[in-house]
Design an enzyme around this catalytic site. Structure first.
Site, PDB file in Angstrom:
ATOM      1  N   GLY A  16       0.931  -1.121   0.000  1.00 43.37           N
ATOM      2  CA  GLY A  16       0.000   0.000   0.000  1.00 43.37           C
ATOM      3  C   GLY A  16       0.959   1.155   0.000  1.00 43.37           C
ATOM      4  CB  THR A  17       3.110   2.052  -2.004  1.00 45.84           C
ATOM      5  OG1 THR A  17       4.296   2.781  -2.078  1.00 45.84           O
ATOM      6  CG2 THR A  17       2.591   1.858  -3.400  1.00 45.84           C
ATOM      7  CB  THR A  18       2.716   7.438  -2.037  1.00 50.51           C
ATOM      8  OG1 THR A  18       1.724   7.332  -1.042  1.00 50.51           O
ATOM      9  CG2 THR A  18       2.418   8.608  -2.929  1.00 50.51           C
ATOM     10  CG  ASP A  33       5.405   4.770   0.827  1.00 56.60           C
ATOM     11  OD1 ASP A  33       4.847   4.195   1.767  1.00 56.60           O
ATOM     12  OD2 ASP A  33       5.385   4.328  -0.338  1.00 56.60           O
TER      13      ASP A  33
END
Lengths: 217, 216
Positions: A16-18, A33
Site C-alpha cells: 500500500g504505497t505512494t 515511500d
C-alpha cells in the site's frame, strides 16, 4: 480509485504505497515511500526499498503485491540485461517499460501489481512510463501511483509545470510524497528519491522528521 | 435498449457523489460545491445547488445520498427557525451544527449523508463544523464527498491561516475545479457562497470559467 480498493484487498504483504516519477529539464526523479503493510493495519516493514534499478539509468517502482512485483522486476532485469548485451548499447527506457508491460499483460490474471518505469536514454532523454494493472503502457510527463496517490491528484495537477529545474522538481516530488504519506495510512516511513540524469544516478533519502510539514502539523 | 436503461436508473440510489468544501477566513466563511447528481452511471441533475440555506447566515453543504441530505437540511432549517424565534436573535453556527449532528447520530444506521455546516455569528465570527457520522468538530476548513479524496494533498499544501476573503474564494474555486477534473461523480458548475457579517452572497461559476491547470 480502483487501484486503491485493490491494494487493501490484497492478501499477504502489499505495498500500500505512494510512488511517483516526474521529468524535469535534463532528467527524471522517481520517488516512493517506504512502508510495507499487511491487511491494512500491520506495518511489516518501515524501510522497504521500492525503487529497483533495472539498468544503469533506468529505475522501476512498484505498487501492489510485493511478491508479484519482486518476481516481475527480477525477470525484467534479466531480460533487459540480455537485450542490452545483444544490442551492444544501453537499453531504451521504452524497451524496459515494454518488457514490464509484456510480463503484466501476459500474466494479467495472476498478477496484482502496477509499475512506473523512469529513466534517461540517449535517444529521447528523460522519460516516464506507467504500466497499469491490466498491462496498459502509457508515456507521460509525470505520473503517480499506489494507494496514496489518490490524495495527491489535485496537488500534482495544480503544481506540475513542464521544464522545471532539478531543485524545483525535487521540492515538488518531496512535497507530493509528504502530503500523501500524511493522509494515507498505508504509506509512510522515509521518502526515497532517485535523480536520474545523463551524468548519473543520485539517491536522496529523506527521513520522516525532515519531510516538509504543512499547516496542521 | 430504452427498457434496459430506465430499469438501471431507478434501481440505483440517487447520490450526490460530490465535492464540497468550506473554509473560514477572518470575518466569515466561504462554502463551495460542484453540481452533479448521479444515479448509478447516469447524471440526473447537472446543475444542482448543493449549498443549502439553514438560516440567513448559516449554510450547509450536502454530500452522500441526495434524499437523506436534503431531508436533514430541511428539518434543521425548520428547527432553527423555531429556535431563533425562541431566543429572539440569530442562532449560533454551533447550534445549527449540533442540530445536524443530533439527527446524523440518532439515525446513523439509516442515513448516509454528510453535511458540512458553516456560517457567521456575532459570538464566534466565521466557523466551519463537520458532522460526519454524528461527530461534531470545528475545523479551519473541511472537504467532503467522493471528490475530496483527490484534493486532500492540494488543500493540505495550499491552506494557510489568515487568508483574505478573495484568497479563500480563489482557494475554494481551485479545489473544486481540480476535484471535478479527477472525480467522475463531480462536475458541472461550481457554486460558491460567501457569508460574513453583512449577509450571504451566492455565486455560480460556469464550467468554462473555472480555472484550468497544465493538462487542460
Amino acid at each position: 480509485m480502483e487501484r486503491h480498493y485493490m491494494d487493501s484487498k490484497i492478501k499477504g504483504v502489499s505495498t500500500g504505497t505512494t510512488i511517483l516519477a516526474v521529468t524535469f529539464n535534463g532528467g527524471v526523479i522517481i520517488g516512493s515511500d517506504s512502508r510495507a503493510s499487511m491487511g491494512g493495519n500491520y506495518v511489516c516493514s518501515k524501510t522497504i526499498n521500492k525503487l529497483i534499478q533495472v539498468h544503469d539509468r533506468i529505475f522501476c517502482c512498484i505498487a501492489g503485491s510485493l511478491a508479484d512485483a519482486q518476481a516481475v522486476t527480477k525477470t525484467a532485469k534479466f531480460q533487459i540485461s540480455l537485450h542490452s548485451i545483444q544490442m551492444e548499447s544501453p537499453p531504451l527506457v521504452k524497451a524496459a517499460a515494454s518488457v514490464m508491460k509484456e510480463l503484466c499483460y501476459n500474466n494479467k490474471e495472476e498478477l496484482q501489481a502496477g509499475f512506473i518505469t523512469a529513466g534517461w536514454d540517449k535517444k529521447k532523454g528523460p522519460q516516464v512510463y506507467t504500466v497499469a494493472l491490466g498491462g496498459m503502457l502509457l508515456s507521460l510527463p509525470f505520473t503517480i501511483g499506489g494507494s496514496g496517490s489518490t490524495y495527491i491528484y489535485g496537488y500534482t495537477d495544480a503544481k506540475y509545470k513542464p521544464d522545471m529545474s532539478r531543485e524545483e522538481c525535487l521540492q515538488f516530488a518531496t512535497n507530493a510524497l509528504a502530503l500523501a504519506m500524511g493522509r494515507d495510512n498505508v504509506s509512510g516511513g522515509v521518502a526515497h528519491l532517485v535523480v536520474i540524469t545523463e551524468g548519473g544516478v543520485e539517491h536522496v533519502v529523506i527521513p520522516g522528521d525532515k519531510l516538509p510539514k504543512f499547516h496542521d502539523e | 435498449m430504452l427498457e434496459e436503461s430506465t430499469e438501471s436508473e431507478w434501481q440505483s440510489e440517487v447520490k450526490t457523489g460530490t465535492t464540497i468544501i468550506a473554509v473560514e477566513f477572518n470575518g466569515g466563511v466561504v462554502l463551495g460545491s460542484d453540481s452533479r447528481v448521479s444515479a448509478g452511471e447516469t447524471v440526473v441533475n447537472r446543475v444542482m445547488n448543493k449549498l443549502s440555506l439553514l438560516h440567513d447566515k448559516i449554510y450547509c453543504a450536502l454530500s452522500g445520498s441526495a434524499a437523506d441530505a436534503q431531508t436533514i437540511a430541511e428539518m434543521v432549517n425548520y428547527q432553527l427557525d423555531v429556535h431563533s424565534i425562541e431566543i429572539g436573535e440569530d442562532p449560533q453556527v454551533r447550534s445549527a451544527a449540533t442540530l445536524v449532528k443530533n439527527i446524523s447520530y440518532k439515525y446513523k444506521e439509516e442515513l448516509s449523508a454528510h453535511l458540512i455546516v458553516a456560517g457567521w455569528d456575532r459570538r464566534g465570527g466565521g466557523q466551519v463544523f463537520v458532522t460526519l457520522n454524528g461527530l461534531l468538530s470545528r475545523q479551519p476548513f473541511a472537504v467532503g464527498g467522493s471528490g475530496s479524496s483527490y484534493v486532500y494533498g492540494f488543500v493540505d499544501a495550499e491552506y494557510q491561516k489568515g487568508m483574505s476573503k478573495e484568497d479563500c474564494q480563489q482557494f475554494v474555486v481551485n479545489t473544486i475545479s481540480l476535484a471535478m477534473s479527477r472525480d467522475g461523480s463531480s462536475g458541472g458548475v461550481a457554486y460558491l457562497v460567501t457569508i460574513d457579517e453583512k449577509g450571504a452572497e451566492e455565486k455560480c461559476i460556469l464550467g468554462n470559467e473555472l480555472p484550468t491547470f497544465y493538462d487542460q
